[in-house]
Design a protein around this motif. Structure first.
Motif, PDB file in Angstrom:
ATOM      1  N   THR A 115       0.973  -0.952   0.183  1.00  0.00           N
ATOM      2  CA  THR A 115      -0.247  -0.280   0.133  1.00  0.00           C
ATOM      3  C   THR A 115       0.637   1.253   0.016  1.00  0.00           C
ATOM      4  O   THR A 115       1.675   1.747   0.692  1.00  0.00           O
ATOM      5  CB  THR A 115      -0.842  -0.249   1.044  1.00  0.00           C
ATOM      6  N   THR A 116       0.779   1.998  -0.949  1.00  0.00           N
ATOM      7  CA  THR A 116       1.780   2.995  -0.983  1.00  0.00           C
ATOM      8  C   THR A 116       0.770   4.292  -2.223  1.00  0.00           C
ATOM      9  O   THR A 116       0.283   4.043  -3.311  1.00  0.00           O
ATOM     10  CB  THR A 116       2.649   3.216  -2.010  1.00  0.00           C
ATOM     11  N   PRO A 117       0.905   5.711  -1.864  1.00  0.00           N
ATOM     12  CA  PRO A 117       0.670   6.540  -2.057  1.00  0.00           C
ATOM     13  C   PRO A 117       0.214   6.482  -3.704  1.00  0.00           C
ATOM     14  O   PRO A 117       0.118   7.433  -5.100  1.00  0.00           O
ATOM     15  CB  PRO A 117       0.875   8.311  -1.791  1.00  0.00           C
ATOM     16  N   ILE A 132      -0.813  -0.888  -4.695  1.00  0.00           N
ATOM     17  CA  ILE A 132      -2.064  -0.318  -4.504  1.00  0.00           C
ATOM     18  C   ILE A 132      -2.083   1.214  -3.764  1.00  0.00           C
ATOM     19  O   ILE A 132      -1.649   1.544  -2.389  1.00  0.00           O
ATOM     20  CB  ILE A 132      -3.539  -1.068  -3.874  1.00  0.00           C
ATOM     21  N   SER A 133      -2.427   2.153  -4.184  1.00  0.00           N
ATOM     22  CA  SER A 133      -3.256   3.632  -3.979  1.00  0.00           C
ATOM     23  C   SER A 133      -4.472   3.387  -3.378  1.00  0.00           C
ATOM     24  O   SER A 133      -5.250   2.737  -4.469  1.00  0.00           O
ATOM     25  CB  SER A 133      -2.666   4.716  -4.618  1.00  0.00           C
ATOM     26  N   ILE A 134      -5.145   3.854  -2.349  1.00  0.00           N
ATOM     27  CA  ILE A 134      -6.557   4.156  -2.743  1.00  0.00           C
ATOM     28  C   ILE A 134      -7.085   5.502  -2.763  1.00  0.00           C
ATOM     29  O   ILE A 134      -8.120   6.138  -2.057  1.00  0.00           O
ATOM     30  CB  ILE A 134      -7.074   3.419  -1.023  1.00  0.00           C
ATOM     31  N   GLY A 135      -5.868   6.414  -2.867  1.00  0.00           N
ATOM     32  CA  GLY A 135      -6.467   7.599  -3.687  1.00  0.00           C
ATOM     33  C   GLY A 135      -5.325   9.116  -3.171  1.00  0.00           C
ATOM     34  O   GLY A 135      -4.219   8.704  -3.104  1.00  0.00           O
ATOM     35  N   TYR A 149      -4.171  11.601  -2.034  1.00  0.00           N
ATOM     36  CA  TYR A 149      -3.432  12.127  -0.511  1.00  0.00           C
ATOM     37  C   TYR A 149      -2.395  11.345   0.253  1.00  0.00           C
ATOM     38  O   TYR A 149      -2.485  10.305   0.109  1.00  0.00           O
ATOM     39  CB  TYR A 149      -5.279  12.029   0.221  1.00  0.00           C
ATOM     40  N   VAL A 150      -2.113  11.922   1.077  1.00  0.00           N
ATOM     41  CA  VAL A 150      -1.450  10.907   1.546  1.00  0.00           C
ATOM     42  C   VAL A 150      -1.520  10.929   2.765  1.00  0.00           C
ATOM     43  O   VAL A 150      -2.068  11.286   4.009  1.00  0.00           O
ATOM     44  CB  VAL A 150       0.597  11.688   1.697  1.00  0.00           C
ATOM     45  N   LEU A 151      -2.244   9.331   3.945  1.00  0.00           N
ATOM     46  CA  LEU A 151      -1.938   8.531   4.805  1.00  0.00           C
ATOM     47  C   LEU A 151      -0.309   8.212   5.722  1.00  0.00           C
ATOM     48  O   LEU A 151       0.746   8.391   4.595  1.00  0.00           O
ATOM     49  CB  LEU A 151      -2.604   7.346   4.607  1.00  0.00           C
ATOM     50  N   GLY A 196      -0.399   5.708   7.511  1.00  0.00           N
ATOM     51  CA  GLY A 196       0.819   4.638   7.349  1.00  0.00           C
ATOM     52  C   GLY A 196      -0.511   4.321   5.769  1.00  0.00           C
ATOM     53  O   GLY A 196      -1.012   4.405   6.104  1.00  0.00           O
ATOM     54  N   GLY A 197      -0.218   2.755   5.657  1.00  0.00           N
ATOM     55  CA  GLY A 197      -0.508   2.312   5.016  1.00  0.00           C
ATOM     56  C   GLY A 197      -1.741   1.217   5.199  1.00  0.00           C
ATOM     57  O   GLY A 197      -2.506   0.396   4.969  1.00  0.00           O
ATOM     58  N   ALA A 244      -5.292   2.299   4.395  1.00  0.00           N
ATOM     59  CA  ALA A 244      -5.484   1.633   3.147  1.00  0.00           C
ATOM     60  C   ALA A 244      -5.953   0.048   3.309  1.00  0.00           C
ATOM     61  O   ALA A 244      -6.815  -0.128   2.705  1.00  0.00           O
ATOM     62  CB  ALA A 244      -4.588   2.422   2.851  1.00  0.00           C
TER      63      ALA A 244
HETATM   64 CL1  6GU Z   1      -2.228   2.861   0.111  1.00  0.00          CL
HETATM   65  N1  6GU Z   1      -0.884   4.209   1.854  1.00  0.00           N
HETATM   66  C1  6GU Z   1      -0.533   5.926   2.003  1.00  0.00           C
HETATM   67  N2  6GU Z   1       0.678   5.473   2.857  1.00  0.00           N
HETATM   68  N3  6GU Z   1      -0.767   7.012   2.075  1.00  0.00           N
HETATM   69  C2  6GU Z   1      -2.067   6.425   0.882  1.00  0.00           C
HETATM   70  C3  6GU Z   1      -2.245   5.380   0.011  1.00  0.00           C
HETATM   71  C4  6GU Z   1      -1.859   4.832   0.777  1.00  0.00           C
HETATM   72  N4  6GU Z   1      -3.408   5.563  -0.464  1.00  0.00           N
HETATM   73  C5  6GU Z   1      -3.112   7.199  -0.725  1.00  0.00           C
HETATM   74  N5  6GU Z   1      -2.468   8.023   0.249  1.00  0.00           N
END
Ligand code: 6GU
Length: 228
Positions: free
Chosen positions: A86-88, A130-133, A135-137, A139-140, A143
């Motif tokens: 999981t990564t932006p 995979i990114s879920i959108g 924006y930056v979270l 941590g994964g 996500a």
């Molecule tokens: Cl999957 N991880 C993180 N750290 N940030 C995110 C994301 C995932 N998807 C969107 N932003």
């Protein structure tokens, strides 16, 4: 299905899987989620899992060794269909990917943290990013919970009404129509009369028209695909 999630903050992932639909999926034996603490796979005295970045700059990088140890351990026990990171900067997650993954048997999800993971982990082990959108979270983990939820609810037998996942927003490239329950009138707003008519065909037609109207208005990008 079995999902193994690797995380440095496993506590973050306890709650999402112990309630409601996901708990029911686990209780029925349809989908089990196992969370693994990356720290347990560190061989250093301080149970270190991250280190300074080569080349300098702010932010720590997740080290190869604990991740490789954990992945090797899990892979020695079963074969994984996908090892997801999981990564932006991953591929944007959507319903199509959820449908695809819901047909798999064993999934592994590695939750990213800090400035990221050593690039060689991605090269050697990861099969899907995979990114879920956009924006930056921090941590994964959240996500990973989102992805797992979207996948698990699609597995036959998880939702009590088997057809209900088929009428979700996005499943036919349309958003869902509005829904109503009692009371019939609230602050002068009445439930559309067609829904009380008992005419199943008329109700279906109304819902379809509402879904199209709503999609056109709110998500012209999705509507474009539907029209084609
Ligand atoms: Cl999957 N991880 C993180 N750290 N940030 C995110 C994301 C995932 N998807 C969107 N932003």
């Amino acid at each position: 299905m079995r999902i193994d999630i690797i995380s440095v903050v496993p506590d973050l992932l306890a709650s999402p899987f112990s309630h409601s639909i996901l708990k029911r999926a686990a209780d029925k034996g349809i989908a089990e989620v196992h969370v693994h603490n990356l720290r347990d796979y560190s061989t250093s005295k301080q149970k270190q899992t991250d280190d300074y970045a080569y080349g300098g700059g702010a932010g720590m990088v997740m080290m190869i060794e604990p991740i490789a140890n954990c992945i090797h351990h899990l892979k020695s026990q079963r074969t994984y269909d996908e090892i997801i990171y999981t990564t932006p900067d991953g591929k944007p997650f959507n319903q199509k990917t959820a449908n695809h993954l819901s047909l798999k048997g064993n999934l592994m999800i590695l939750c990213g943290h800090y400035k990221g993971i050593d690039e060689r982990i991605r090269e050697l082990f990861i099969t899907m990013e995979i990114s879920i959108g956009d924006y930056v979270l921090s941590g994964g983990e959240l996500a990973a919970a989102v992805i797992s939820d979207a996948i698990i609810r699609l597995i036959p037998g998880v939702l009590s009404d088997e057809t209900s996942a088929l009428t979700d927003s996005f499943q036919d490239d349309l958003l869902s129509p509005p829904v109503y329950t009692r009371p019939f009138e609230y602050q002068g707003l009445e439930v559309p009369s067609v829904l009380l008519s008992g005419h199943e065909k008329e109700i279906e037609k109304w819902r379809e028209a509402q879904a199209i109207e709503r999609t056109k208005l709110r998500r012209p990008d999705i509507y474009e695909k539907f029209e084609k």
